[in-house]
Scaffold this motif. Structure first.
Motif, PDB file in Angstrom:
ATOM      1  N   GLU A 162     111.508  27.559  -2.485  1.00  0.00           N
ATOM      2  CA  GLU A 162     110.066  27.743  -2.693  1.00  0.00           C
ATOM      3  C   GLU A 162     109.339  27.367  -1.409  1.00  0.00           C
ATOM      4  OE1 GLU A 162     106.460  28.088  -5.303  1.00  0.00           O
ATOM      5  OE2 GLU A 162     108.329  29.101  -4.872  1.00  0.00           O
ATOM      6  N   HIS A 183     100.594  25.642 -12.879  1.00  0.00           N
ATOM      7  CA  HIS A 183     101.813  26.134 -12.250  1.00  0.00           C
ATOM      8  C   HIS A 183     101.456  27.380 -11.456  1.00  0.00           C
ATOM      9  CE1 HIS A 183     104.665  23.706 -14.855  1.00  0.00           C
ATOM     10  NE2 HIS A 183     103.487  23.531 -15.442  1.00  0.00           N
ATOM     11  N   GLU A 227     102.444  30.280  -8.196  1.00  0.00           N
ATOM     12  CA  GLU A 227     103.348  30.848  -7.204  1.00  0.00           C
ATOM     13  C   GLU A 227     102.895  30.382  -5.819  1.00  0.00           C
ATOM     14  OE1 GLU A 227     106.152  33.002  -7.312  1.00  0.00           O
ATOM     15  OE2 GLU A 227     106.121  32.238  -9.357  1.00  0.00           O
ATOM     16  N   THR A 264     108.144  27.445  -9.350  1.00  0.00           N
ATOM     17  CA  THR A 264     106.710  27.445  -9.190  1.00  0.00           C
ATOM     18  C   THR A 264     106.250  26.124  -8.605  1.00  0.00           C
ATOM     19  OG1 THR A 264     106.385  26.659 -11.455  1.00  0.00           O
ATOM     20  CG2 THR A 264     106.301  29.028 -11.102  1.00  0.00           C
TER      21      THR A 264
END
Length: 212
Positions: A64, A97, A99, A130
């Motif tokens: 991420e 949450h 992206e 996320t």
């Protein structure tokens, strides 16, 4: 606390107030500043986008990508990314949450960390992670193809969304994966991966009009 406002739909304006000797600060996506006025400094937010060593290690393990810079001082700063639309969401002791690629800026005492949300699909084998934003403050979100769309979810009817359109969710929601989706092939969209995101409970899901 820095105040976020909009100049049109695609430019975020951060007013760094002069209430303290050092001025205000916020965190924003690295490279998103397009102009500023006043005595303002920019530096990397550090490991994990300002979330510390634990957040940095999680990002390395999950892939991420949350690259934030710290913006501090007294003045006005303007942010924009690829002419995408921007929406400001206020959090009050709440959790969202998001992206990582859609998180433009955050103010106040908001904390960030990376959370594993499941598998992206058997055909790709990728993980879906996320960024969790929690606390109180303002969050600026990006959306491609038009303004962000907020869809309310209640316990009576679950919501199913395309993962490439998903931007964020908040509230008392449980996220799961629907793997027997056939509507993609019916409408000729997607890459053939037969899965979507399902949300049950009470809350709000934010999607963008354009797929990633």
């Amino acid at each position: 606390m820095a105040q976020l406002t909009m100049n049109g739909h695609r430019v975020l304006v951060a007013n760094l107030l002069q209430g303290s000797p050092q001025g205000d600060s916020l965190r924003a996506m690295s490279g998103s500043m397009v102009a500023y006025e006043g005595d303002v400094a920019f530096k990397s937010a550090g490991m994990g986008g300002g979330g510390g060593l634990r957040a940095a290690l999680k990002q390395k393990a999950t892939g991420e990508s949350l690259s934030l810079m710290e913006v501090s001082g007294k003045g006005t700063v303007y942010f924009a990314v690829d002419a995408q639309d921007i929406t400001i969401v206020e959090l009050a002791n709440d959790t969202m949450h998001v992206e990582a690629s859609q998180l433009l800026a955050l103010t106040g005492q908001l904390k960030t960390e990376v959370k594993f949300a499941g598998l992206r699909g058997a055909s790709s084998g990728q993980g879906l992670f996320t960024t969790v934003v929690s606390g109180s403050g303002s969050v600026a979100l990006l959306s491609a193809g038009g303004p962000l769309i907020a869809l309310a979810v209640d316990p009576t009817y679950p919501l199913v969304v395309d993962p490439d359109s998903f931007v964020a969710h908040r509230g008392q929601l449980n996220q799961s994966f629907v793997t027997d989706v056939t509507w993609r092939s019916a409408v000729g969209g997607g890459s053939g991966e037969a899965f979507s995101l399902r949300f049950d409970g009470q809350g709000v899901v934010y999607i963008q009009p354009e797929e990633r």
